[in-house]
Motif scaffolding. Structure first.
Motif, mmCIF file in Angstrom:
data_model
loop_
_atom_site.group_PDB
_atom_site.id
_atom_site.type_symbol
_atom_site.label_atom_id
_atom_site.label_comp_id
_atom_site.label_asym_id
_atom_site.label_seq_id
_atom_site.Cartn_x
_atom_site.Cartn_y
_atom_site.Cartn_z
ATOM 1 N N UNK A 36 2.635 9.316 7.212
ATOM 2 C CA UNK A 36 2.834 9.431 5.766
ATOM 3 C C UNK A 36 4.018 8.555 5.366
ATOM 4 N N UNK A 37 3.823 7.723 4.335
ATOM 5 C CA UNK A 37 4.852 6.815 3.837
ATOM 6 C C UNK A 37 5.338 7.325 2.478
ATOM 7 N N UNK A 38 6.510 7.922 2.448
ATOM 8 C CA UNK A 38 7.053 8.502 1.221
ATOM 9 C C UNK A 38 7.613 7.409 0.320
ATOM 10 N N UNK A 39 7.396 7.555 -0.994
ATOM 11 C CA UNK A 39 7.816 6.582 -2.023
ATOM 12 C C UNK A 39 7.188 5.210 -1.793
ATOM 13 N N UNK A 40 5.951 5.213 -1.326
ATOM 14 C CA UNK A 40 5.208 3.969 -1.075
ATOM 15 C C UNK A 40 3.854 4.037 -1.780
ATOM 16 N N UNK A 41 3.509 2.958 -2.464
ATOM 17 C CA UNK A 41 2.187 2.773 -3.058
ATOM 18 C C UNK A 41 1.514 1.641 -2.288
ATOM 19 N N UNK A 42 0.218 1.713 -2.153
ATOM 20 C CA UNK A 42 -0.571 0.622 -1.572
ATOM 21 C C UNK A 42 -1.615 0.234 -2.627
ATOM 22 N N UNK A 43 -1.179 -0.526 -3.654
ATOM 23 C CA UNK A 43 -2.087 -0.844 -4.765
ATOM 24 C C UNK A 43 -3.235 -1.754 -4.338
#
Length: 188
Positions: free
Chosen positions: A115-122
């Motif tokens: 899990x990558x917190x404060x990450x978006x993968x648009x």
């Protein structure tokens, strides 16, 4: 008489140990923590248009009166994120609504495997859907794991893409971008 000297020696040892521990931890910075609030001591509050808790921590750093802060995520009714500056250091209490810290503490996101917190993968979306109230990033991750076409996911907290939390399942793994209120992960 001997009994009194022994307890005095033990007491001196305890005091010396406590002093050494306080010196050892004096250089360790206090860290801001997710899922905690610090109710009370408020002297100022302001909306945080960016929705980023780091902006709240920075606001505290720039104000000499500030000793602690709490950042409240946007609420499900569409309200904005709010930063609360405090002139005391209230005790922290668990609360998924908030991130809080003391002056000098940066925002430390939890590290959870996968899990990558404060990450978006648009981009690269397979599909997306609203989550029910109370459903978390774990539901989004499970939906991606269950779909063989899904390679990654992005979870948006309530208030960041709409009133409800939203799950984005990805058919392609896109580069991560730092974005408050979002949590992503790669499953395959």
């Amino acid at each position: 008489m001997r009994k009194g000297r022994l307890s005095g020696a033990v007491m001196a040892s305890v005091v010396a140990s406590a002093a050494l521990l306080s010196l050892a931890f004096a250089g360790v910075p206090a860290l801001a923590q997710t899922a905690f609030d610090r109710p009370g001591g408020d002297y100022f509050s302001t909306p945080v248009a960016s929705g980023d808790p780091e902006d709240c921590a920075l606001l505290c750093e720039r104000d000499r009166r500030c000793r602690a802060w709490s950042f409240s995520y946007p609420d499900v009714e569409g309200g904005s994120a709010v930063c609360w500056l405090k002139n005391t250091v209230p005790a922290r209490v668990p609360g998924s609504c908030c991130i809080s810290g003391v002056r000098g503490a940066g925002v430390i996101e939890p590290r959870i495997e996968g899990v990558e917190t404060s990450i978006d993968r648009p981009g690269g979306d397979l599909r997306n859907f609203d989550l029910k109230e109370g459903e978390s990033v774990e539901v989004c991750k499970a939906a991606c794991t269950a779909d063989n076409k899904c390679r990654a996911f992005t979870y948006a907290r309530p208030g960041y893409t709409g009133r409800e939390a939203r799950c984005f399942l990805k058919k392609e793994i896109k580069p991560p971008r730092r974005k408050a209120g979002f949590t992503s992960g790669v499953v395959r």
